[in-house]
Design a protein around this motif. Sequence first.
Motif, short mmCIF file in Angstrom:
data_model
loop_
_atom_site.label_atom_id
_atom_site.label_comp_id
_atom_site.label_asym_id
_atom_site.label_seq_id
_atom_site.Cartn_x
_atom_site.Cartn_y
_atom_site.Cartn_z
N ILE A 53 0.86 -1.19 0.00
CA ILE A 53 0.00 0.00 0.00
C ILE A 53 0.89 1.24 0.00
O ILE A 53 1.65 1.47 0.93
CB ILE A 53 -0.94 0.01 1.21
CG1 ILE A 53 -1.88 -1.20 1.17
CG2 ILE A 53 -1.76 1.31 1.24
CD1 ILE A 53 -2.76 -1.35 2.40
N LEU A 54 0.78 2.00 -1.07
CA LEU A 54 1.57 3.23 -1.20
C LEU A 54 0.91 4.37 -0.44
O LEU A 54 1.58 5.18 0.21
CB LEU A 54 1.71 3.59 -2.68
CG LEU A 54 2.67 4.71 -3.07
CD1 LEU A 54 4.09 4.39 -2.60
CD2 LEU A 54 2.66 4.91 -4.58
N SER A 55 -0.43 4.44 -0.50
CA SER A 55 -1.17 5.47 0.22
C SER A 55 -2.61 4.99 0.39
O SER A 55 -3.14 4.27 -0.45
CB SER A 55 -1.12 6.79 -0.55
OG SER A 55 -1.76 7.84 0.17
N ASP A 56 -3.22 5.42 1.48
CA ASP A 56 -4.56 4.98 1.85
C ASP A 56 -5.36 6.21 2.24
O ASP A 56 -4.98 6.93 3.18
CB ASP A 56 -4.45 3.99 3.02
CG ASP A 56 -5.78 3.35 3.37
OD1 ASP A 56 -6.79 3.72 2.77
OD2 ASP A 56 -5.79 2.49 4.26
N VAL A 57 -6.45 6.51 1.52
CA VAL A 57 -7.21 7.73 1.80
C VAL A 57 -8.71 7.44 1.83
O VAL A 57 -9.17 6.47 1.24
CB VAL A 57 -6.94 8.84 0.75
CG1 VAL A 57 -5.47 9.22 0.73
CG2 VAL A 57 -7.42 8.42 -0.63
N LYS A 58 -9.45 8.34 2.51
CA LYS A 58 -10.90 8.28 2.51
C LYS A 58 -11.43 9.43 1.68
O LYS A 58 -11.02 10.57 1.84
CB LYS A 58 -11.44 8.37 3.94
CG LYS A 58 -12.94 8.18 4.04
CD LYS A 58 -13.41 8.18 5.49
CE LYS A 58 -14.91 7.94 5.58
NZ LYS A 58 -15.38 7.90 7.00
N VAL A 59 -12.34 9.11 0.77
CA VAL A 59 -12.95 10.13 -0.07
C VAL A 59 -13.88 10.97 0.80
O VAL A 59 -14.73 10.43 1.53
CB VAL A 59 -13.74 9.50 -1.24
CG1 VAL A 59 -14.32 10.57 -2.14
CG2 VAL A 59 -12.83 8.56 -2.03
N ASP A 60 -13.75 12.30 0.76
CA ASP A 60 -14.57 13.14 1.63
C ASP A 60 -16.00 13.26 1.09
O ASP A 60 -16.34 12.72 0.03
CB ASP A 60 -13.93 14.51 1.86
CG ASP A 60 -13.92 15.40 0.62
OD1 ASP A 60 -14.70 15.16 -0.32
OD2 ASP A 60 -13.14 16.37 0.59
N SER A 61 -16.84 13.98 1.81
CA SER A 61 -18.27 14.06 1.48
C SER A 61 -18.52 14.75 0.15
O SER A 61 -19.58 14.59 -0.45
CB SER A 61 -19.02 14.80 2.59
OG SER A 61 -18.51 16.11 2.75
N LEU A 62 -17.54 15.53 -0.33
CA LEU A 62 -17.67 16.21 -1.62
C LEU A 62 -17.06 15.41 -2.77
O LEU A 62 -17.07 15.85 -3.91
CB LEU A 62 -17.02 17.59 -1.54
CG LEU A 62 -17.61 18.57 -0.52
CD1 LEU A 62 -16.82 19.87 -0.50
CD2 LEU A 62 -19.08 18.84 -0.82
N GLY A 63 -16.50 14.24 -2.43
CA GLY A 63 -15.90 13.38 -3.46
C GLY A 63 -14.43 13.61 -3.70
O GLY A 63 -13.83 13.01 -4.61
N ASN A 64 -13.80 14.47 -2.88
CA ASN A 64 -12.37 14.76 -3.07
C ASN A 64 -11.49 13.70 -2.41
O ASN A 64 -11.80 13.21 -1.32
CB ASN A 64 -12.04 16.14 -2.48
CG ASN A 64 -12.80 17.25 -3.16
OD1 ASN A 64 -12.84 17.35 -4.38
ND2 ASN A 64 -13.44 18.10 -2.35
N PHE A 65 -10.40 13.40 -3.05
CA PHE A 65 -9.42 12.49 -2.46
C PHE A 65 -8.03 12.89 -2.95
O PHE A 65 -7.88 13.48 -4.03
CB PHE A 65 -9.70 11.03 -2.85
CG PHE A 65 -9.64 10.76 -4.33
CD1 PHE A 65 -8.46 10.36 -4.94
CD2 PHE A 65 -10.77 10.91 -5.12
CE1 PHE A 65 -8.40 10.12 -6.30
CE2 PHE A 65 -10.73 10.67 -6.48
CZ PHE A 65 -9.55 10.28 -7.08
N SER A 66 -7.02 12.56 -2.17
CA SER A 66 -5.64 12.91 -2.55
C SER A 66 -4.67 11.92 -1.91
O SER A 66 -4.61 11.80 -0.69
CB SER A 66 -5.29 14.34 -2.10
OG SER A 66 -3.98 14.67 -2.50
N PHE A 67 -3.95 11.20 -2.76
CA PHE A 67 -2.88 10.32 -2.29
C PHE A 67 -1.58 11.11 -2.27
O PHE A 67 -1.19 11.70 -3.28
CB PHE A 67 -2.70 9.12 -3.24
CG PHE A 67 -3.90 8.23 -3.36
CD1 PHE A 67 -4.22 7.32 -2.36
CD2 PHE A 67 -4.70 8.28 -4.48
CE1 PHE A 67 -5.32 6.49 -2.48
CE2 PHE A 67 -5.80 7.45 -4.62
CZ PHE A 67 -6.12 6.55 -3.61
N LEU A 68 -0.91 11.13 -1.13
CA LEU A 68 0.38 11.79 -1.00
C LEU A 68 1.42 10.73 -0.71
O LEU A 68 1.32 10.01 0.28
CB LEU A 68 0.32 12.81 0.14
CG LEU A 68 1.53 13.73 0.31
CD1 LEU A 68 1.73 14.61 -0.92
CD2 LEU A 68 1.36 14.60 1.55
N CYS A 69 2.40 10.58 -1.60
CA CYS A 69 3.30 9.43 -1.53
C CYS A 69 4.77 9.86 -1.50
O CYS A 69 5.17 10.82 -2.16
CB CYS A 69 3.10 8.52 -2.74
SG CYS A 69 1.40 8.30 -3.26
#
Length: 472
Positions: A53-69
Motif C-alpha cells: 500500500i503506497l497510500s490509503d485515503v478516505k474520499v470526503d463528502s464532496l468526493g475529493n481524495f488525494s494520495f500523498l506518496c
Amino acid sequence: MKRKGIFFLLLSVTVGLSSLHAKTVVFGNALDYAGEQLKLKYYADEITQKEVILSDVKVDSLGNFSFLCNLKETKKCFIDLGTNRGILFVEPNKTYQIRLLPYVEKSESQKFDMFFRPKEILLSLVNPPKDDLNNQIVAFEDALDNAWNGFLATKMTKNAIFSAIDSLEKQFPSDNIFFDVYKKSNFAILANLCTDRGCSREAQSAFSSLKVVYNNPSYWEAFQILFDGYFDSFQDKIGGSALFSSYRSADYKTFAANFAKIDALQNMDLQELITVYNFSNRFATKKGEQKIIISLLEQMKEVTKNPENKRIVEDVLQKMYMAQPGTLPQKFDIVDLDGNPVSLDKFAGKYLYITFCSSKIEESKADMVYLEQLRQRYKDNLEVLFIFTYEDVATTKQYVKNIPMKSTIANWNNSLDLLKSFKVVNIPSYYLMDAEGRFMLSPAPGPEENFEHYFESLTKQEEESRNINNLN
C-alpha cells in the motif's frame, strides 16, 4: 490480433509536473465514492505479487481524495474498484489528477473465486507533456500490436522480427530508463518467438544483459516467458546430472555453483531470481519435493548478497510456510455474531475443525447440522469453528438463527489476509488443527468426504498410544 498484456481503455487523467515538497501526488474528485476508503498499491515484485500500500485515503463528502506518496522510483500503481483495476505509471515528484473508474460490483461467483483478478485498465492522460511515461507506453503498445498483426501474414523469422524491433526502436527513442527497459523487455519477448534455430537462447542472453529491474511489469512478463521451466532444459545437457543431484540433496551452494557452470547468462542477480521463480513453481506442482525446496531457499536466503533477492526469497518462503502441517496460522481478526473477537487460543487442548462457509452456499446449513452432532459425539476431543465469509454479521445471524448450535460461529471480518493465510481456494473449505493450534490437515476432508472416519481413527490411535505409555 491483440497481444497478451494490459487492456487499455481511455479514461481522463490530468497530469502536471508540479511537486509538493518533493512528494508524488495523485488526486481527483469522484462524488460516487464519497465516504469510501481507497488504496493506491503496487506489487513488490511479480514473483510473489505481494501487494504494497503506497497510500490509503478516505474520499470526503464532496468526493475529493488525494494520495500523498514518498516515491523513490517509478511504479506501476493500481486502485482496485470492484471488477476493474485502474492502472497508472507513477513517477517520483509528479502530480496526477485522475478520474476514477466507474465502480462495477463483483458477481457472487467472482467473490467466491479466489483466482479472480480485476481487469486492468490503464488511465489515459489529458494534455500531458510530450515525454509523459503513460502516453509513451500507450503509443508503444499500439505500435507493438501493429507489429504482431503484421506477423500473422508472414513467418516469424529472425530477420522479420529484428527488422520490426529496429523499426520500433527508431520510432520510440527515449532517455527514460523505465521506458527503455519496458521496450527492451518486449523486444526480448518478440525475439523469443522467432522460428529460426537458437533464437530463444539469443533472447535469453539479450535479456540477461539488462540490469534486474524489480518495478517494471514488462521486465517481469519477459522474465516469466523466457525462464519458466528453465532448469528442465538442462536435464539432458552436460552438467545437468550434477545440477539435479545437488538439487535432490538440498545443497544450495553446490546447486548454485553447478548452475553457474552450465548457464551462460553471467548475471548472478538474474540467476538467483530464476532459481527462486522455478523453485516456487516446482513447489506448487511437485508435492514430494516441497521439503527439499524449502531447505534450498532457506540456505539461499542466508547466502544471497542482493537485498531485493533476499526479500523475495523471504516472501516466497512465507507463502510456502502458510497453512503447512506443523505450522501455526498467522494472527488474524475474526469476530463472533456479537462482534466480539474470536481467538484460536480458546480451543487449546482440543482438535479444532475449521469450516470456511457462507450463507450463499447450499451445503453450509447441512454442514452445520452434521458437524454440531459430530462435535457432541467427540466433545472431549473436538471443537468446531464456522467462519462465514464474504458477508456481514447481520446476514450470518439471520441465516443461523433457527439452527441449534453450540459450536462457535464467526464472521471473517472482511479479512482477505485470513483467507490467504489458510490458502483458501474454494468455499466451503475445511482444516484440522491439532491441540496446540497447529495445522494438522490442510486442507482437511469435508464432512461428506468421510472426515468422521478419519477423526475416529485418529482418536483411537491416540488412545492406544496412551495405553502403551501407561503400561511402560
